[in-house]
Design an enzyme around this catalytic site. Structure first.
Site, mmCIF file in Angstrom:
data_model
loop_
_atom_site.group_PDB
_atom_site.id
_atom_site.type_symbol
_atom_site.label_atom_id
_atom_site.label_comp_id
_atom_site.label_asym_id
_atom_site.label_seq_id
_atom_site.Cartn_x
_atom_site.Cartn_y
_atom_site.Cartn_z
ATOM 1 N N ARG A 176 24.236 14.951 47.361
ATOM 2 C CA ARG A 176 23.158 15.543 46.586
ATOM 3 C C ARG A 176 23.028 14.805 45.259
ATOM 4 O O ARG A 176 24.021 14.505 44.617
ATOM 5 C CB ARG A 176 23.394 17.029 46.345
ATOM 6 C CG ARG A 176 22.167 17.752 45.791
ATOM 7 C CD ARG A 176 22.410 19.242 45.628
ATOM 8 N NE ARG A 176 22.574 19.924 46.905
ATOM 9 C CZ ARG A 176 22.729 21.241 47.017
ATOM 10 N NH1 ARG A 176 22.779 22.011 45.945
ATOM 11 N NH2 ARG A 176 22.853 21.801 48.208
ATOM 12 N N SER A 225 18.531 22.286 48.221
ATOM 13 C CA SER A 225 18.627 23.725 48.014
ATOM 14 C C SER A 225 17.885 24.165 46.761
ATOM 15 O O SER A 225 16.671 24.052 46.686
ATOM 16 C CB SER A 225 20.103 24.138 47.964
ATOM 17 O OG SER A 225 20.231 25.540 48.009
ATOM 18 N N THR A 253 35.515 27.256 46.790
ATOM 19 C CA THR A 253 34.073 27.403 46.622
ATOM 20 C C THR A 253 33.315 26.536 47.618
ATOM 21 O O THR A 253 33.673 25.383 47.852
ATOM 22 C CB THR A 253 33.679 26.997 45.186
ATOM 23 O OG1 THR A 253 34.403 27.812 44.270
ATOM 24 C CG2 THR A 253 32.202 27.174 44.964
ATOM 25 N N GLU A 261 29.796 34.178 48.418
ATOM 26 C CA GLU A 261 30.171 33.521 47.178
ATOM 27 C C GLU A 261 29.234 34.024 46.082
ATOM 28 O O GLU A 261 28.082 34.386 46.352
ATOM 29 C CB GLU A 261 30.092 31.998 47.296
ATOM 30 C CG GLU A 261 28.724 31.447 47.604
ATOM 31 C CD GLU A 261 28.705 29.922 47.711
ATOM 32 O OE1 GLU A 261 29.788 29.304 47.661
ATOM 33 O OE2 GLU A 261 27.613 29.363 47.851
#
Length: 610
Positions: free
Chosen positions: A60, A157, A394, A418
């Site tokens: 990303r 996203s 995470t 999360e």
């Protein structure tokens, strides 16, 4: 635009010549040549000398020229490396099942999905290429449904409009994890030269190997979510007849959220200005529902105009879910990711107890999964109700993998989350999913309102039963990697070499234990070695205080941020919310000042909606 390559550095000149030889995109070629003309040699060294690596959500970064950004050439190189990796490790499965490729509504997403698909098709492998934008979880779902060797989703996203990404799923329908991401990265480096035909996407429409799966997957996906909602709940949805305002925030969610809400008898009022995909996200600065009021502003106006008391939002690729509720004072409460985690956990456990499975699955086989930086409300519930919880690192590459691992051992995972508004409500989709989360939460809201309560009141009841959980999460912007390194190394050598802080505020709040998942140190364990996976390439330290407060400091895997997550978990018999919050605020102030103060001129604090 012709330009002489002579920057005074032979290595840099070689990188420039190599890029200009391999790149065929006029726009990114022009960007590099312009930098050369402007003699921005340091910028060129960064763009060409560094390469994007797989993080918590795949590749990303910003779109633009060079190895450090996303562009046609980097996508081609990545896809070639991925193909070589699959041929080496899962060739038979690749021959049988092929590959799934999807994309969101961002700039370049469709083109990069087509470049990826064309490379696999030309190599002789079947590709399920979605014919339109769709939610990211569709890729995970399709890999499982079609038994594919791999899945690729082109998306960034909730990132700003300048970014894009390349997310990879394994044949197990979960995001790739260690060590596979490293193997793929090595294969990319071994296949940087574009193959003959790698730039040619025209071959796709002529190839019998290309499959268009959207209608089939959409039907299967929506039917599965529909079947997960009981008939009694659908009847109640219709009876209560709540009107929900919904915004996809210029993303891909509208079609799918509307379809499932129609199926389960939920009324929607759409935020028309944000209904359709738009790569520039024109009505918001950042298309991330976590940003709070700036993203919800239009939805609030729409809801007020239609007397709607509940707002739902999904992010641009519809894998995250957020919610707000109108309060008696006529103001809006935007629930945090942890608040929604508490509501989801309560609802999914309530629904499980009402289901047929409850009588056949013993409670010691029931699990919830949450990330280490998320609220420990699931753990508090488990102590009372008798089920199990597991915390993981995470990111859904860890959460999805753990959920799958637990179920393969004969357990039932009923929920995972999360705090970054990512929720898993069914293991049929091993990723966070805003659409299925939406279906469960609107049904939960119907039930709660049928009891004469609001969602905020329900949240208060949850905390009353299981103990008040108050969090204070925020972040600092820091674009200097050396500064970040110094901050964390100081914490590891606080009172001399290999010593950590012992307290904050001059000993008022003492630290009981420390877990450092960068180095592998964890004095919660007898041998002082961390149980969770260690990642030397990312920074993450957790401090456990004697008063029950837990604080985690970590770097973001996708953005230039130092994040902090602080939670004070009170016992159910401690009802003094004011005192608990006062303690937490005081501790957060001390933590920020004492742990991050030396870099105060290098980092910029950003407030998050609470």
């Amino acid at each position: 635009m012709s330009v002489e390559i002579n920057t005074g550095c032979a290595y840099r000149d070689r990188l420039i010549a190599e890029w200009l030889r391999m790149d065929k995109n006029p726009k990114t070629i022009k960007e590099l040549k312009t930098l050369l003309e402007q003699r921005k040699y340091d910028d060129i060294s960064v763009l060409l000398g560094k390469r994007l690596a797989f993080g918590t959500a795949g590749l990303r970064g910003k779109m633009g020229t060079g190895n450090a950004q996303l562009n046609d050439l980097v996508i081609i190189q990545t896809s070639q490396g991925l193909l070589k990796h699959l041929v080496k490790n899962r060739e038979e499965l690749l021959k049988r099942g092929g590959l799934v490729v999807g994309y969101d509504g961002r700039h370049n997403s469709k083109r990069w999905a087509e470049l990826t698909a064309s490379i696999f098709v030309q190599a002789g492998y079947k590709v399920y290429l979605f014919e339109d934008v769709m939610p990211t979880p569709f890729v995970s779902f399709a890999v499982k449904q079609y038994k594919c060797a791999c899945g690729v989703m082109v998306t960034a996203s909730h990132n700003p409009k300048e970014d894009n990404g390349y997310k990879v799923y394994s044949d197990r329908a979960v995001q790739i994890n260690e060590p596979e991401d490293g193997h793929i990265q090595n294969a990319i480096l071994e296949n940087l030269e574009p193959w003959d035909g790698s730039w040619d996407t025209d071959v796709l429409e002529k190839s019998p190997l290309l499959k268009r799966p959207l209608c089939d997957i959409q039907c299967r996906y929506l039917n599965y979510i529909d079947n997960a909602i009981s008939e009694e709940s659908k009847v109640l949805n219709k009876k209560v007849n709540l009107l929900f305002t919904y915004t996809p925030v210029h993303g891909v969610g509208y079609r799918y959220v509307k379809d499932i809400c129609d199926k389960i008898n939920i009324r929607l009022q759409i935020v028309e200005e944000q209904r359709d995909p738009h790569p520039d996200f024109p009505t918001v600065k950042y298309p991330n529902p976590e940003e709070g009021k700036p993203v919800f502003e239009l939805a609030m106006k729409t809801a007020d105009a239609h007397d709607s008391k509940l707002i739902m939002a999904t992010d641009p690729d519809a894998d995250r879910f957020a919610m707000a509720e109108k309060q008696p004072c006529s103001c809006w409460k935007i629930f945090t990711g942890n608040h929604l985690g508490a509501l989801f956990a309560w609802w999914m456990f309530h629904s499980f107890k009402q289901s047929k499975n409850a009588s056949t699955i013993p409670m010691d086989k029931v699990y919830m999964v949450y990330s280490t930086v998320s609220s420990m409300i699931c753990k508090s519930m488990a102590k009372v109700e008798g089920f199990n919880t597991v915390d993981v690192l995470t990111g859904y590459k860890w959460i999805g993998s753990k959920a799958l691992e637990l179920e393969e051992k004969g357990n039932k995972v009923i929920f995972a989350f999360e705090e970054a508004i990512g929720y898993l409500v069914t293991t049929e989709i091993l990723d966070k999913d805003g659409v299925s989360a939406c279906a469960q939460m609107v049904t939960c809201a119907s039930y709660v309102y049928s009891q004469g309560k609001t969602m905020d009141q329900m949240l208060a009841e949850i905390f009353d039963k299981y103990g008040l959980h108050i969090t204070n999460n925020s972040y600092y912007i820091c674009k200097d990697a050396d500064v970040i390194e110094r901050i964390f190394e100081r914490l590891r050598n606080f009172r001399g070499q290999n010593t950590y802080p012992e307290s904050v505020l001059n000993g008022k709040y003492k630290i009981k234990n420390i877990r450092d998942l960068t180095t592998g140190y964890d004095d919660n364990q007898q041998d002082k070695k961390a149980i969770l996976p260690v990642s030397p390439s990312s920074q993450m330290i957790t401090f456990y205080f004697e008063n029950g407060t837990v604080c985690t400091l970590r770097t973001s895997g996708t953005e230039p941020k130092i994040k902090y997550y602080v939670e004070l978990c009170a016992s159910p018999d401690n009802k003094d919310a004011g005192a608990i919050k006062s303690t937490l605020d005081e501790m957060v102030k001390g933590i920020c000042e004492e742990f991050l103060e030396p870099a105060k001129n290098k980092i910029a604090h950003q407030s998050e909606v609470k």
